[in-house]
Design an enzyme around this catalytic site. Sequence first.
Site, short mmCIF file in Angstrom:
data_model
loop_
_atom_site.label_atom_id
_atom_site.label_comp_id
_atom_site.label_asym_id
_atom_site.label_seq_id
_atom_site.Cartn_x
_atom_site.Cartn_y
_atom_site.Cartn_z
N GLY A 230 0.83 -1.22 0.00
CA GLY A 230 0.00 0.00 0.00
C GLY A 230 0.86 1.26 0.00
N LEU B 244 -3.91 -7.40 -1.57
CA LEU B 244 -3.99 -6.61 -2.81
C LEU B 244 -5.38 -6.00 -3.06
CD1 LEU B 244 -1.81 -8.90 -5.15
CD2 LEU B 244 -1.09 -6.88 -3.88
N SER C 64 -4.17 6.48 13.91
CA SER C 64 -4.54 7.69 13.17
C SER C 64 -4.89 8.81 14.13
CB SER C 64 -5.75 7.35 12.30
OG SER C 64 -6.33 8.53 11.79
N ALA C 65 -4.67 10.03 13.68
CA ALA C 65 -5.07 11.20 14.47
C ALA C 65 -6.59 11.25 14.62
CB ALA C 65 -4.57 12.47 13.79
N THR C 66 -7.29 10.45 13.85
CA THR C 66 -8.76 10.41 13.98
C THR C 66 -9.19 10.00 15.40
OG1 THR C 66 -10.76 9.67 12.86
CG2 THR C 66 -9.09 8.01 13.16
N TYR D 185 -14.66 3.77 10.83
CA TYR D 185 -13.21 3.66 10.60
C TYR D 185 -12.43 4.07 11.85
CZ TYR D 185 -8.50 4.96 9.27
OH TYR D 185 -7.14 5.09 9.25
N LYS E 26 -9.82 1.97 14.70
CA LYS E 26 -8.46 2.35 15.16
C LYS E 26 -8.44 2.43 16.69
CE LYS E 26 -6.44 2.48 11.25
NZ LYS E 26 -5.48 1.44 10.91
N PHE F 55 -0.90 11.89 11.12
CA PHE F 55 -1.75 13.03 10.75
C PHE F 55 -2.09 12.88 9.26
CE2 PHE F 55 -2.65 15.44 14.54
CZ PHE F 55 -2.03 14.59 15.45
N ARG G 131 -4.93 21.39 8.14
CA ARG G 131 -4.47 20.07 8.54
C ARG G 131 -2.95 20.03 8.64
NH1 ARG G 131 -9.02 20.05 9.28
NH2 ARG G 131 -10.66 18.59 8.66
P1 NAD Z 1 -3.43 1.58 1.59
O1 NAD Z 1 -4.84 1.18 1.31
O2 NAD Z 1 -2.64 2.16 0.49
O3 NAD Z 1 -2.63 0.34 2.21
C1 NAD Z 1 -3.24 -0.66 2.97
C2 NAD Z 1 -2.84 -2.01 2.39
O4 NAD Z 1 -3.44 -3.04 3.18
C3 NAD Z 1 -3.32 -2.20 0.95
O5 NAD Z 1 -2.23 -2.61 0.15
C4 NAD Z 1 -4.39 -3.29 1.05
O6 NAD Z 1 -4.42 -4.11 -0.10
C5 NAD Z 1 -3.93 -4.06 2.29
N1 NAD Z 1 -5.00 -4.75 3.02
C6 NAD Z 1 -6.20 -4.28 3.43
N2 NAD Z 1 -6.87 -5.23 4.09
C7 NAD Z 1 -6.07 -6.32 4.14
C8 NAD Z 1 -6.22 -7.61 4.69
N3 NAD Z 1 -7.33 -7.99 5.34
N4 NAD Z 1 -5.21 -8.50 4.55
C9 NAD Z 1 -4.07 -8.15 3.88
N5 NAD Z 1 -3.89 -6.94 3.33
C10 NAD Z 1 -4.88 -6.03 3.46
O7 NAD Z 1 -3.48 2.57 2.85
P2 NAD Z 1 -2.34 3.47 3.49
O8 NAD Z 1 -2.70 4.88 3.25
O9 NAD Z 1 -1.00 2.98 3.11
O10 NAD Z 1 -2.62 3.19 5.04
C11 NAD Z 1 -1.91 2.22 5.76
C12 NAD Z 1 -2.44 2.18 7.18
O11 NAD Z 1 -2.32 3.47 7.77
C13 NAD Z 1 -3.92 1.81 7.29
O12 NAD Z 1 -4.10 0.99 8.42
C14 NAD Z 1 -4.60 3.16 7.48
O13 NAD Z 1 -5.80 3.03 8.21
C15 NAD Z 1 -3.56 3.90 8.29
N6 NAD Z 1 -3.65 5.35 8.16
C16 NAD Z 1 -3.63 5.92 6.92
C17 NAD Z 1 -3.74 7.31 6.79
C18 NAD Z 1 -3.76 7.97 5.44
O14 NAD Z 1 -4.21 9.11 5.36
N7 NAD Z 1 -3.30 7.34 4.39
C19 NAD Z 1 -3.85 8.10 7.94
C20 NAD Z 1 -3.86 7.48 9.19
C21 NAD Z 1 -3.76 6.10 9.29
C1 WQD Z 2 -8.21 17.46 4.26
C2 WQD Z 2 -8.86 18.84 4.15
C3 WQD Z 2 -11.26 18.75 3.93
C4 WQD Z 2 -11.21 16.74 0.01
C5 WQD Z 2 -8.80 11.93 6.59
C6 WQD Z 2 -9.34 10.95 7.60
C7 WQD Z 2 -8.33 10.72 8.68
C8 WQD Z 2 -6.97 10.28 8.09
C9 WQD Z 2 -6.53 11.20 6.99
C10 WQD Z 2 -6.88 7.89 8.07
C11 WQD Z 2 -10.16 18.97 4.97
C12 WQD Z 2 -10.64 19.31 2.67
C13 WQD Z 2 -10.86 17.36 1.19
C14 WQD Z 2 -11.84 17.51 -1.00
C15 WQD Z 2 -11.69 19.45 0.43
N1 WQD Z 2 -7.05 8.99 7.47
N2 WQD Z 2 -11.08 18.68 1.41
N3 WQD Z 2 -12.05 18.84 -0.74
O1 WQD Z 2 -10.35 14.69 6.56
O2 WQD Z 2 -8.17 15.58 7.48
O3 WQD Z 2 -8.48 13.16 7.26
O4 WQD Z 2 -7.57 11.39 6.05
O5 WQD Z 2 -6.72 7.67 9.22
O6 WQD Z 2 -8.87 9.73 9.51
O7 WQD Z 2 -10.53 11.51 8.16
O8 WQD Z 2 -8.20 14.50 5.22
O9 WQD Z 2 -7.61 14.80 2.85
O10 WQD Z 2 -9.97 14.16 3.43
O11 WQD Z 2 -9.18 16.45 3.98
O12 WQD Z 2 -11.91 20.64 0.61
O13 WQD Z 2 -12.22 17.01 -2.08
O14 WQD Z 2 -9.26 19.05 2.79
O15 WQD Z 2 -12.46 19.38 4.24
O16 WQD Z 2 -10.21 20.29 5.46
P1 WQD Z 2 -8.90 14.57 6.67
P2 WQD Z 2 -8.74 14.90 3.79
#
Ligand code: NAD
Ligand code: WQD
Length: 340
Positions: free
Chosen positions: A10, A35, A126-128, A149, A153, A178, A231
């Site tokens: 990912g 995948l 996640s910061a969520t 979601y 977490k 974040f 953000r």
């Molecule tokens: P991503 O979707 O690109 O990567 C996640 C990977 O996990 C993917 O390759 C997917 O195929 C694999 N996957 C999902 N379910 C699976 C399962 N049951 N078994 C095996 N593989 C599985 O996402 P990412 O952005 O790289 O995020 C990675 C982690 O970080 C996630 O847990 C996500 O919740 C967390 N996270 C992401 C963000 C963000 O904004 N990207 C923010 C905070 C936390």
């Molecule tokens: C960023 C800013 C929107 C899209 C999310 C998840 C969080 C974490 C990260 C996993 C905000 C604005 C967005 C658009 C916009 N993921 N926006 N138009 O909401 O901070 O966080 O992703 O853990 O849990 O909630 O990120 O990229 O969606 O938004 O104006 O089409 O952009 O309102 O202010 P967010 P985001």
Amino acid sequence: MSLLITGGTGYIGSHTVVELLKSAKDEEIVIVDNLTNSSTKVLERIEKITNKTVTFIKADICDTSALEKIFNQHKIEAVIHFAGLKAVGESNEIPLAYYQNNVSGTLTLLEVMARHQVKNLVFSSSATVYGNNISPLNETMATSATNPYGQTKLMVENILFDLAKSDEAWSIACLRYFNPIGAHQSGLIGENPNGIPNNLLPYVAQVAVGRLAQLQVFGDDYDTSDGTGVRDYIHVVDLAQGHVKALESLAHAKGTVKGCQAINLGTGNGTSVLEIVNTFKEISKQAIPFQVVPRRAGDLATVYADASLAKELLGWQAKLGLTAMIQDTWRWQSENPNGF
Ligand code: NAD
Ligand code: WQD
């Protein structure tokens, strides 16, 4: 010895694998991914960037026997657990899939780890989990969630805290990310969302490259400098290096992370939606048409980290600024307009 990386093909996982291979002594990197949200093409790209190979196993973390086989065949010393579903909107529509995949899948992984006496873990939180707390957000604040979601977490974090309390052999870093953006400087790997992106940066990048017509800015009446949401965007390569540092801080290595420890990975700086759009326009030299629409449900005005604990415990802080984040996003998007 081997490191197991779930979700390693990912977005964040692939960048972390690159940083691990760059820093690795002689450890084998074993990626397990089903995948659902990634492609094996990323493996060739990782090997091209690093000149090193990884072991890839297509499997689901909910599949106990597949995990047992991996732990029997490789001498795993620690796990970085990225695998999970991550779309907030989708989690409201199919909550059971989120609880099954993110919570049940993690329980399955933890049970197999425990059976094999592997008790070093870095978890993607996640910061969520900070819910509606006021920024800057720090690790002592009460946690809560506003969507399935986020609940997954939070539930996993609570499971990990309980587990570490029950058995001091566990050493766990819960990394609260974040807003990860950007891509590897090579332009070979980056974020590759399926369908229409939910997050701001991939959306803006696809508008700039002409795949999407215009951005919708969700509200310009927030109490922020220009009215749009603020953000804490963090370069994915900085984030990846944070994982390397976290791994080095677990019990099997330096041991500065004791029990289960929540740690923010952010920059401590806030950037508004319009600042992102304007910087992207300048760097890409493309038009980014946008329209202001009403606020998105559940969004907060301002979210950014207190990033001091990561510095103290891991010796890590973000180095790359907004210009690098957007230059690298644009390089990835313009050189790979349709993703992998
Ligand atoms: P991503 O979707 O690109 O990567 C996640 C990977 O996990 C993917 O390759 C997917 O195929 C694999 N996957 C999902 N379910 C699976 C399962 N049951 N078994 C095996 N593989 C599985 O996402 P990412 O952005 O790289 O995020 C990675 C982690 O970080 C996630 O847990 C996500 O919740 C967390 N996270 C992401 C963000 C963000 O904004 N990207 C923010 C905070 C936390
Ligand atoms: C960023 C800013 C929107 C899209 C999310 C998840 C969080 C974490 C990260 C996993 C905000 C604005 C967005 C658009 C916009 N993921 N926006 N138009 O909401 O901070 O966080 O992703 O853990 O849990 O909630 O990120 O990229 O969606 O938004 O104006 O089409 O952009 O309102 O202010 P967010 P985001």
